[in-house]
Design a protein around this motif. Sequence first.
Motif: not given
Length: 121
Positions: A4, A22, A24, A112
Amino acid sequence: QVQLVESGGGLVQAGGSLRLSCAASGSGFVIYGMGWYRQAPGKQRELVGGITRGGSTNYADSVKGRFTFSRDNAKNAVYLQMNDLKPEDTAVYYCNAVAVRLSDAVERTYWGQGTQVTVSS
Protein backbone atom coordinates in the motif's frame (compact mmCIF):
# COMPACT_ATOMS: atom_id res chain seq x y z
CA GLN A 1 2.14 -9.80 -1.11
CA VAL A 2 0.18 -6.56 -1.21
CA GLN A 3 1.85 -3.18 -0.89
CA LEU A 4 0.00 0.00 0.00
CA VAL A 5 1.36 3.38 -1.02
CA GLU A 6 -0.16 6.52 0.47
CA SER A 7 0.09 10.10 -0.70
CA GLY A 8 -1.52 13.47 -0.16
CA GLY A 9 -0.58 14.41 3.37
CA GLY A 10 0.78 17.80 4.29
CA LEU A 11 0.33 20.99 6.26
CA VAL A 12 -2.94 22.89 6.09
CA GLN A 13 -4.63 25.62 8.08
CA ALA A 14 -7.71 24.91 10.13
CA GLY A 15 -10.78 24.89 7.93
CA GLY A 16 -8.79 23.72 4.94
CA SER A 17 -8.94 20.51 2.94
CA LEU A 18 -6.67 17.66 1.97
CA ARG A 19 -7.17 14.54 -0.11
CA LEU A 20 -5.33 11.37 0.79
CA SER A 21 -4.81 8.56 -1.69
CA CYS A 22 -3.83 4.95 -1.16
CA ALA A 23 -3.09 2.50 -3.93
CA ALA A 24 -2.62 -1.23 -3.47
CA SER A 25 -0.29 -3.21 -5.69
CA GLY A 26 0.37 -6.91 -5.98
CA SER A 27 -1.00 -9.87 -7.87
CA GLY A 28 -3.00 -12.90 -6.89
CA PHE A 29 -5.18 -11.03 -4.40
CA VAL A 30 -8.62 -9.52 -4.21
CA ILE A 31 -8.87 -6.39 -2.11
CA TYR A 32 -12.03 -6.18 -0.03
CA GLY A 33 -12.31 -3.61 2.74
CA MET A 34 -10.08 -0.55 2.62
CA GLY A 35 -9.86 2.22 5.12
CA TRP A 36 -7.84 4.70 7.09
CA TYR A 37 -6.57 4.84 10.64
CA ARG A 38 -4.72 7.67 12.32
CA GLN A 39 -2.34 8.06 15.20
CA ALA A 40 -1.66 11.34 16.95
CA PRO A 41 1.45 11.85 19.09
CA GLY A 42 1.08 10.10 22.42
CA LYS A 43 -2.21 8.48 21.45
CA GLN A 44 -3.32 5.08 20.26
CA ARG A 45 -4.07 4.42 16.62
CA GLU A 46 -7.76 4.98 15.95
CA LEU A 47 -10.12 4.12 13.14
CA VAL A 48 -11.09 6.98 10.84
CA GLY A 49 -13.36 4.81 8.77
CA GLY A 50 -13.53 2.51 5.81
CA ILE A 51 -15.22 1.52 2.60
CA THR A 52 -16.21 -1.91 1.33
CA ARG A 53 -15.68 -3.19 -2.17
CA GLY A 54 -19.34 -2.46 -2.81
CA GLY A 55 -19.01 1.13 -1.66
CA SER A 56 -20.55 1.00 1.81
CA THR A 57 -18.82 3.37 4.19
CA ASN A 58 -18.45 3.91 7.89
CA TYR A 59 -16.94 6.86 9.70
CA ALA A 60 -15.74 7.68 13.18
CA ASP A 61 -18.08 10.13 14.88
CA SER A 62 -15.30 12.71 15.04
CA VAL A 63 -15.06 12.96 11.26
CA LYS A 64 -18.66 12.43 10.13
CA GLY A 65 -19.83 15.18 7.84
CA ARG A 66 -16.28 16.36 7.17
CA PHE A 67 -14.48 13.35 5.68
CA THR A 68 -15.58 11.32 2.67
CA PHE A 69 -14.29 7.98 1.38
CA SER A 70 -14.30 6.96 -2.22
CA ARG A 71 -12.83 3.99 -3.99
CA ASP A 72 -11.71 2.83 -7.44
CA ASN A 73 -11.79 -0.96 -7.49
CA ALA A 74 -10.15 -1.12 -10.91
CA LYS A 75 -7.12 0.67 -9.48
CA ASN A 76 -7.33 -0.93 -6.03
CA ALA A 77 -7.29 2.59 -4.66
CA VAL A 78 -9.06 4.37 -1.84
CA TYR A 79 -9.33 8.09 -1.34
CA LEU A 80 -10.08 10.18 1.71
CA GLN A 81 -11.36 13.69 1.13
CA MET A 82 -10.92 15.69 4.33
CA ASN A 83 -12.73 19.01 4.61
CA ASP A 84 -13.05 21.53 7.42
CA LEU A 85 -9.90 20.18 9.00
CA LYS A 86 -9.27 20.88 12.67
CA PRO A 87 -6.03 20.90 14.70
CA GLU A 88 -7.23 17.72 16.43
CA ASP A 89 -7.11 15.96 13.06
CA THR A 90 -3.32 16.24 13.16
CA ALA A 91 -1.89 12.72 13.01
CA VAL A 92 -0.12 10.17 10.89
CA TYR A 93 -2.74 8.61 8.66
CA TYR A 94 -2.37 4.94 7.75
CA CYS A 95 -4.08 3.16 4.90
CA ASN A 96 -5.41 -0.31 5.62
CA ALA A 97 -6.62 -3.06 3.31
CA VAL A 98 -8.08 -6.51 3.78
CA ALA A 99 -7.05 -8.84 0.97
CA VAL A 100 -7.81 -12.46 0.18
CA ARG A 101 -5.17 -14.52 -1.58
CA LEU A 102 -6.73 -16.30 -4.55
CA SER A 103 -4.57 -19.42 -4.29
CA ASP A 104 -5.82 -20.47 -0.86
CA ALA A 105 -8.44 -17.91 0.21
CA VAL A 106 -6.30 -16.77 3.12
CA GLU A 107 -7.31 -13.32 4.35
CA ARG A 108 -4.71 -10.84 5.53
CA THR A 109 -4.62 -7.22 6.60
CA TYR A 110 -2.04 -4.88 5.11
CA TRP A 111 -0.85 -1.43 6.17
CA GLY A 112 0.69 1.50 4.42
CA GLN A 113 3.71 3.38 5.72
CA GLY A 114 1.68 6.36 6.88
CA THR A 115 1.40 9.96 5.74
CA GLN A 116 1.58 12.99 8.01
CA VAL A 117 -1.34 15.40 8.21
CA THR A 118 -0.75 18.58 10.19
CA VAL A 119 -3.49 21.14 10.76
CA SER A 120 -2.42 24.49 12.14
CA SER A 121 -4.73 26.71 14.15
